[in-house]
Design a protein around this motif. Structure first.
Motif, mmCIF file in Angstrom:
data_model
loop_
_atom_site.group_PDB
_atom_site.id
_atom_site.type_symbol
_atom_site.label_atom_id
_atom_site.label_comp_id
_atom_site.label_asym_id
_atom_site.label_seq_id
_atom_site.Cartn_x
_atom_site.Cartn_y
_atom_site.Cartn_z
ATOM 1 N N ALA A 59 20.333 66.046 89.366
ATOM 2 C CA ALA A 59 19.499 64.987 89.917
ATOM 3 C C ALA A 59 18.086 65.493 90.082
ATOM 4 C CB ALA A 59 20.058 64.495 91.253
ATOM 5 N N SER A 60 17.142 64.570 90.002
ATOM 6 C CA SER A 60 15.743 64.924 90.212
ATOM 7 C C SER A 60 15.053 63.809 90.974
ATOM 8 C CB SER A 60 15.033 65.181 88.882
ATOM 9 O OG SER A 60 15.025 64.005 88.084
ATOM 10 N N GLN A 116 32.352 59.177 96.069
ATOM 11 C CA GLN A 116 32.126 60.611 96.219
ATOM 12 C C GLN A 116 30.624 60.860 96.189
ATOM 13 O OE1 GLN A 116 33.181 63.055 92.807
ATOM 14 N NE2 GLN A 116 33.831 64.721 94.146
ATOM 15 N N LEU A 117 30.108 61.518 97.207
ATOM 16 C CA LEU A 117 28.694 61.860 97.228
ATOM 17 C C LEU A 117 28.428 62.974 96.227
ATOM 18 C CD1 LEU A 117 25.864 61.575 98.533
ATOM 19 C CD2 LEU A 117 26.592 63.291 100.210
ATOM 20 N N LEU A 118 27.445 62.752 95.344
ATOM 21 C CA LEU A 118 27.096 63.747 94.326
ATOM 22 C C LEU A 118 25.853 64.549 94.730
ATOM 23 C CD1 LEU A 118 27.515 61.541 91.124
ATOM 24 C CD2 LEU A 118 29.187 63.114 92.131
ATOM 25 N N PHE A 119 24.794 63.840 95.063
ATOM 26 C CA PHE A 119 23.520 64.476 95.409
ATOM 27 C C PHE A 119 22.841 63.683 96.522
ATOM 28 C CE2 PHE A 119 23.423 67.253 91.755
ATOM 29 C CZ PHE A 119 24.062 66.539 90.749
ATOM 30 N N TYR A 120 22.025 64.384 97.301
ATOM 31 C CA TYR A 120 21.144 63.672 98.212
ATOM 32 C C TYR A 120 19.816 64.409 98.292
ATOM 33 C CZ TYR A 120 22.309 66.942 102.033
ATOM 34 O OH TYR A 120 22.484 68.053 102.822
ATOM 35 N N SER A 165 23.139 69.399 96.217
ATOM 36 C CA SER A 165 24.288 69.042 95.409
ATOM 37 C C SER A 165 25.557 69.188 96.240
ATOM 38 C CB SER A 165 24.367 69.946 94.184
ATOM 39 O OG SER A 165 25.556 69.695 93.456
ATOM 40 N N GLU A 166 26.391 68.177 96.168
ATOM 41 C CA GLU A 166 27.620 68.202 96.945
ATOM 42 C C GLU A 166 28.819 68.684 96.138
ATOM 43 O OE1 GLU A 166 28.193 67.297 100.389
ATOM 44 O OE2 GLU A 166 26.103 67.906 100.174
ATOM 45 N N VAL A 167 28.811 68.424 94.854
ATOM 46 C CA VAL A 167 29.964 68.748 94.020
ATOM 47 C C VAL A 167 29.473 69.433 92.746
ATOM 48 C CG1 VAL A 167 31.967 67.846 92.824
ATOM 49 C CG2 VAL A 167 31.168 66.709 94.896
ATOM 50 N N ASN A 206 15.437 58.870 102.467
ATOM 51 C CA ASN A 206 16.485 59.757 101.973
ATOM 52 C C ASN A 206 17.179 59.018 100.828
ATOM 53 O OD1 ASN A 206 15.975 61.624 104.020
ATOM 54 N ND2 ASN A 206 17.400 60.619 105.401
ATOM 55 N N LEU A 207 17.479 59.739 99.765
ATOM 56 C CA LEU A 207 18.089 59.112 98.598
ATOM 57 C C LEU A 207 19.406 59.806 98.264
ATOM 58 C CD1 LEU A 207 14.875 58.693 96.395
ATOM 59 C CD2 LEU A 207 16.100 56.902 97.651
ATOM 60 N N TYR A 208 20.340 59.021 97.760
ATOM 61 C CA TYR A 208 21.700 59.521 97.514
ATOM 62 C C TYR A 208 22.214 59.000 96.168
ATOM 63 C CZ TYR A 208 21.323 59.659 102.637
ATOM 64 O OH TYR A 208 20.886 59.852 103.924
ATOM 65 N N TRP A 209 23.012 59.836 95.507
ATOM 66 C CA TRP A 209 23.795 59.405 94.355
ATOM 67 C C TRP A 209 25.269 59.565 94.697
ATOM 68 C CZ3 TRP A 209 22.477 56.498 90.509
ATOM 69 C CH2 TRP A 209 21.191 56.543 89.953
#
Lengths: 110, 114
Positions: free
Chosen positions: B66-67, B45-49, B58-60, B32-35
């Motif tokens: 993201a790709s 702040q979580l942006l994408f996972y 997308s969280e926000v 699992n990957l997160y930005w």
């Protein structure tokens, strides 16, 4: 996710134990308590997590209140390298996300 | 052992310019990957996972995207940067999607938009 409350900052003397508190009065029965820390200019790193029982690892100990509404991260002998922001985070069942608050900034006094 | 790489380490970009930040993970499969983004003096702040190739959540809402073109590669992009995009961008990975898994963070990219 239930919220956590931590003091904004704490100070401790080097080579003394540090007790970092966290309140989570709305915790649910399936929420795990996680602690991460972030050293200056670095990404966060995992410290410890627990559900009900107290937990120990090489970095720290986690003491969880019997009603689970609060917990305490214990650094047994603080060093200057322990100066960081410490985050207390609740994670519910099947929750792959980490929701960071503002944490506690720990300053170690030489 | 597993390692996570991010580049560049620092970046200064003018407002309106495009952005591409890259994150790669070694030593594990199907992570699992997160930005995350950390604005100055604030929490993360979580942006994408992403739980797999081509799967992005997308969280926000924002002007970032993201790709995940490969299993262990996660890219954060923008077509036109805003001043408010300045911050410390962190990539993280985990093995499981559970309340007990650990997330491992990369060294981060410090972005300044002028």
């Amino acid at each position: 996710d239930a919220k956590t409350t931590q003091p904004n900052s704490m100070e401790s003397n080097e080579e003394e134990p540090v007790h970092l508190p966290c309140n989570h009065s709305t915790i649910s029965g399936t929420d795990y308590i996680h602690w991460y820390r972030q050293l200056p200019s670095q990404g966060p790193e995992y410290v410890i997590h627990g559900l009900t029982s107290n937990v120990n690892n090489r970095m720290a100990s986690l003491a969880i209140a019997e009603d689970r509404k609060s917990s305490t991260l214990i650094l047994h002998r603080a060093t200057l390298r322990d100066a960081a922001v410490y985050y207390c985070i609740l994670r519910g069942f099947g929750n792959e996300k980490l929701t960071f608050g503002t944490g506690t900034r720990l300053t170690i006094i030489p | 052992s597993q390692t996570i790489h991010q580049w560049p380490a620092t970046l200064v970009q003018p407002v309106g310019s495009p952005l591409s930040l890259e994150c790669t993970v070694e030593g594990t499969s199907n992570p699992n990957l997160y930005w995350y983004r950390q604005a100055a003096g604030r929490g993360l702040q979580l942006l994408f996972y992403s739980v797999g190739i081509g799967q992005i959540s997308s969280e926000v809402p924002q002007n970032l995207s993201a790709s995940r073109p490969q299993d262990r590669q996660f890219i954060l992009s923008s077509k036109k940067l805003l001043l408010s995009d300045s911050g410390f961008y962190l990539c993280a990975w985990s093995v499981l999607s559970s309340s007990t898994d650990t997330q491992y963070f990369g060294p981060g990219t410090r972005l300044t938009v002028l």
